[in-house]
Design a protein around this motif. Structure first.
Motif, PDB file in Angstrom:
ATOM      1  N   PHE A 234      -5.704  -2.260   2.453  1.00 34.83           N
ATOM      2  CA  PHE A 234      -5.152  -2.411   1.111  1.00 34.83           C
ATOM      3  C   PHE A 234      -3.643  -2.652   1.158  1.00 34.83           C
ATOM      4  CE2 PHE A 234      -8.826   0.453   0.505  1.00 34.83           C
ATOM      5  CZ  PHE A 234      -9.555  -0.295  -0.424  1.00 34.83           C
ATOM      6  N   PRO A 235      -3.087  -3.306   0.136  1.00 33.44           N
ATOM      7  CA  PRO A 235      -1.629  -3.430   0.032  1.00 33.44           C
ATOM      8  C   PRO A 235      -1.005  -2.116  -0.389  1.00 33.44           C
ATOM      9  CG  PRO A 235      -2.680  -4.438  -1.874  1.00 33.44           C
ATOM     10  CD  PRO A 235      -3.792  -4.032  -0.941  1.00 33.44           C
ATOM     11  N   GLN A 238      -1.876   0.106  -3.588  1.00 37.48           N
ATOM     12  CA  GLN A 238      -3.059   0.966  -3.697  1.00 37.48           C
ATOM     13  C   GLN A 238      -2.635   2.436  -3.606  1.00 37.48           C
ATOM     14  OE1 GLN A 238      -6.040  -0.310  -4.225  1.00 37.48           O
ATOM     15  NE2 GLN A 238      -7.607   1.162  -3.620  1.00 37.48           N
ATOM     16  N   THR A 248      -2.625   1.242   4.548  1.00 39.33           N
ATOM     17  CA  THR A 248      -1.793   0.225   3.916  1.00 39.33           C
ATOM     18  C   THR A 248      -0.688  -0.155   4.892  1.00 39.33           C
ATOM     19  OG1 THR A 248      -0.264   1.851   2.994  1.00 39.33           O
ATOM     20  CG2 THR A 248      -2.206   1.282   1.643  1.00 39.33           C
ATOM     21  N   ASN A 284      -4.867  -9.994  -2.171  1.00 38.60           N
ATOM     22  CA  ASN A 284      -4.552  -8.879  -1.267  1.00 38.60           C
ATOM     23  C   ASN A 284      -4.164  -9.347   0.126  1.00 38.60           C
ATOM     24  OD1 ASN A 284      -4.953  -6.917  -3.144  1.00 38.60           O
ATOM     25  ND2 ASN A 284      -6.873  -6.135  -2.294  1.00 38.60           N
TER      26      ASN A 284
END
Length: 314
Positions: A234-235, A238, A248, A284
């Motif tokens: 996830f970036p 998140q 991340t 994303n």
């Protein structure tokens, strides 16, 4: 006498050359696209003896690799049956093993390396008469005995059959009570560390990654371990409350800071990280790439794999 010396030198040089490693990504994502899910083939550069690191996508990935020229003069059937010598399954989620399940009727006999908890998931949830068919050597009858479960003990070195590799498995924190794992694959010259799904120690209130960093630090210092394959799902946008045992870019940097304290910044510059398991929702993928490349305090070489594209490690 000179002839024999030349032959010996040629054999030695070929043996040394063969120690370089190659990776063929059969699938790179952590969801959303069933034809491109986590699976990477690893072999010595001059061989076709691969260990599959997870098996979310198999057939579609092999087909893409043939299209891209990563495999030549061969067929999907030959690669599946003869070139893939075994599977390491990091944990029991479908995006890491569904390709193996679906292709099992066409596959050949080979081992599945996993921790006990992952084997129990395969045995009790997937290789059953109600979910699929039992192609393995334990579990619900009828037992077809095509796959052989190899129980990997945490921290214990084991041989990877029909290759020149050994493996060492480590436990990861993912989603309780499910256990995930990483594997260190080595030959006499090189090593690659592959992670299944993992959360950061701080978020997971764990020390699993800290233990791994301590274990691998000497191999990074010696130059044997230059490549880590680790997820960034996830970036940074998140929330840590809804990561569900994933990383991340910010959290990866946090963990790399711990590793840097053990090996030094100069050794971190020699490190390549192959970024796996990106969740390809909306934009994303591009955001994660930008966040990793634009905030890279340890000058790590980030590699963003593409399905079917050959990666040579030296």
């Amino acid at each position: 006498m000179k002839k024999y010396l030349i032959n010996i030198c040629f054999i030695i040089s070929m043996f040394t050359f063969a120690q370089n490693l190659k990776i063929i990504p059969l699938g790179v994502y952590g969801g959303s696209n069933e034809s491109n899910l986590s699976s990477y083939l690893l072999a010595e550069e001059n061989t076709t003896d691969y260990i599959a690191l997870d098996a979310g996508t198999i057939y579609s990935g092999i087909n893409k690799a043939i299209e891209n020229g990563s495999f030549t003069n061969t067929t999907i059937e030959n690669i599946l049956k003869n070139n893939i010598k075994g599977y390491f399954i990091s944990h029991g989620h479908l995006d890491h093993l569904s390709g193996m399940l679906i292709n099992s009727p066409e596959d050949s006999s080979k081992p599945i390396y996993a921790i006990k908890e992952t084997i129990e998931v395969l045995k009790n949830k997937y290789f059953t008469n109600t979910a699929w068919i039992n192609f393995a050597n334990e579990g619900e009858s009828p037992i077809l005995n095509k796959y052989q479960y190899i129980y990997a003990e945490i921290g214990k070195v084991f041989s990877i059959y029909n290759t020149n590799f050994t493996g060492t498995v480590f436990e990861l924190s993912h989603v309780n009570p499910l256990k995930s794992s990483a594997i260190l694959v080595e030959n006499n010259k090189h090593a690659v560390l592959y992670f299944g799904d993992t959360g950061a120690d701080r978020v997971e209130k764990s020390d699993k990654l800290a233990k791994i960093w301590k274990e691998i630090a000497p191999k990074i210092k010696s130059g044997k371990l230059k490549t880590i394959m680790i997820e960034v799902s996830f970036p940074n946008s998140q929330s840590e409350k809804i990561l569900y045992g994933h990383l991340t870019p910010y959290l990866l940097n946090e963990e790399m800071g711990k590793l840097a304290k053990l090996v030094g910044k100069n050794n971190m510059k020699k490190l390549s990280i192959i970024v796996t398991h990106i969740k390809p929702k909306d934009d994303n993928e591009q955001i994660i790439k930008n966040e990793l490349l634009n905030t890279n305090p340890y000058s790590i070489n980030y590699i963003f794999p593409k399905q079917g594209d050959l990666i040579i490690l030296k």
